[in-house]
Design an enzyme around this catalytic site. Structure first.
Site, PDB file in Angstrom:
ATOM      1  N   SER A 128       0.815  -1.220   0.000  1.00  0.00           N
ATOM      2  CA  SER A 128       0.000   0.000   0.000  1.00  0.00           C
ATOM      3  C   SER A 128       0.844   1.264   0.000  1.00  0.00           C
ATOM      4  O   SER A 128       0.323   2.353   0.170  1.00  0.00           O
ATOM      5  CB  SER A 128      -0.901   0.006   1.242  1.00  0.00           C
ATOM      6  OG  SER A 128      -0.118  -0.013   2.418  1.00  0.00           O
ATOM      7  N   CYS A 129       2.166   1.123  -0.193  1.00  0.00           N
ATOM      8  CA  CYS A 129       3.033   2.297  -0.049  1.00  0.00           C
ATOM      9  C   CYS A 129       2.998   3.195  -1.273  1.00  0.00           C
ATOM     10  O   CYS A 129       3.547   4.290  -1.248  1.00  0.00           O
ATOM     11  CB  CYS A 129       4.474   1.865   0.225  1.00  0.00           C
ATOM     12  SG  CYS A 129       5.260   1.051  -1.173  1.00  0.00           S
ATOM     13  N   GLY A 130       2.387   2.741  -2.356  1.00  0.00           N
ATOM     14  CA  GLY A 130       2.275   3.587  -3.536  1.00  0.00           C
ATOM     15  C   GLY A 130       3.395   3.416  -4.524  1.00  0.00           C
ATOM     16  O   GLY A 130       3.369   3.992  -5.603  1.00  0.00           O
TER      17      GLY A 130
END
Length: 278
Positions: free
Chosen positions: A114-116
Site C-alpha cells: 500500500s506504499c504507492g
C-alpha cells in the site's frame, strides 16, 4: 505482554436459533518498532515473538544481515502515559559500526503493497538492497523440491497452526526443508508479520541466508512477501492463493521460484520452475 487470544461475548445463530456464548478471538495490537531509539514503523500484529518480528522487519528493510548486527532488542519502558510498559514498543539497538539508515518520513520504504511504489523502481530497490542474491534456479547444488511434496506442505502448515484452531483468524508462515521437514512456523493476524517473525528468528539464530529453505504462506503472495523472501535469501515461495502481478515481476527479476494456488496436486508456477521436479 499482550495475549495471543482474547475472549469476547458473541450472539451465535445456528439454524435460526440464537444463543449467547463466549468466543475466542485472535488478539491484534499495534507494535512500534524503533531503531536506536528513533521511531521507524508501526505494524498491527498478534503479540508474541515481537523481538523476532522487529529483527525480521529490519532484515527486509536491508538494515540487518546477521545477528552480529544487533547489539540489543528491548521493550521500551514508560511507553504508556502513566509510565508503565505496554509491551507494544520495541527498540532495536544496532551494534557498533553498523550503518544507521536515514530515518525520516520520506525514507525509502518499499515493503508494503500500500506504499504507492510499483514497477521497475521497486524491483530495482529490492535487487540492489538484498545481501543474499539468489543462486540461479538451475545452478548445481541449489534447492530442488518434488511437485508432489510441495503440494503436501500447505496441509503440514495447517496442522501446525495451533492458534488458528481456536480462532480461525490467523495467517501462518512455515519454513520447510526441501525434504518437507517443518523447520519453523509462526502465526499472526498479518501474513507479513508471520514472515518477519520467521526471518527474524532465523537471523537471531545465525541462519541467514535461508538458501536451502522453502517458505509457505497462507493466503496470497503479495509483492511485500516476495520481497521479504528475496531479502532473506529464500529461493522458493509458495502460497495457497494468488500472487500479485508485481510479486511475479519481482520473482522473475530476482530468480525466486514463485508458486500460487498451491492446493494438493494443483498449483500455478509463475517463476523459477527449474527448482521443481516431477
Amino acid at each position: 505482554m499482550g495475549r495471543v487470544t482474547e475472549r469476547r461475548r458473541v450472539i451465535r445463530v445456528r439454524n435460526g436459533v440464537a444463543g449467547v456464548r463466549p468466543d475466542t478471538l485472535v488478539a491484534e495490537e499495534p507494535l512500534e518498532i524503533r531503531l536506536n531509539g528513533k521511531p521507524l514503523a508501526i505494524t498491527m500484529r498478534t503479540p508474541g515473538d515481537d523481538f523476532a518480528l522487529a529483527v525480521g522487519f529490519l532484515v527486509s528493510e536491508g538494515v540487518l544481515g546477521s545477528a552480529s548486527d544487533v547489539r540489543a532488542v528491548t521493550y521500551c519502558e514508560g511507553a504508556a502515559e502513566d509510565g508503565s510498559n505496554t509491551y507494544n514498543v520495541v527498540n532495536v539497538q544496532l551494534a557498533p559500526g553498523v550503518a544507521v539508515p536515514d530515518i525520516t518520513l520520506e525514507r525509502n520504504v518499499y515493503t508494503t503493497s500500500s506504499c504507492g511504489l510499483c514497477g521497475k523502481a521497486s524491483l530495482d530497490a529490492v535487487r540492489t538492497a538484498t545481501r543474499f542474491p539468489l543462486r540461479p534456479s538451475g545452478a548445481a547444488g541449489g534447492v530442488r523440491i518434488p511437485a508432489r511434496l510441495l503440494g503436501e506442505l500447505p496441509d503440514r502448515l495447517r496442522a501446525a497452526q495451533k492458534v488458528f484452531d481456536r480462532t480461525g483468524g490467523l495467517h501462518a508462515a512455515g519454513l520447510f526443508s526441501p525434504e518437507g521437514q517443518l523447520l519453523d512456523v509462526r502465526e499472526d493476524v498479518g501474513r507479513h508479520n508471520a514472515v518477519d517473525k520467521i526471518v527474524g528468528r532465523a537471523c537471531q539464530a545465525g541462519l541467514l541466508p535461508l538458501a536451502d529453505a522453502v517458505l509457505v504462506v497462507s493466503g496470497r503472495a503479495s509483492f511485500e512477501l516476495a520481497q521479504k523472501a528475496v531479502m532473506a535469501g529464500v529461493p522458493v515461495l509458495a502460497a495457497v492463493s494468488a500472487p500479485s502481478s508485481l510479486a511475479v515481476d519481482l520473482a522473475l527479476e530476482s530468480g525466486l521460484t514463485l508458486v500460487g494456488f498451491l492446493r494438493g496436486p494443483n498449483m500455478n508456477i509463475y517463476a523459477g520452475e527449474e527448482r521443481i521436479t516431477w
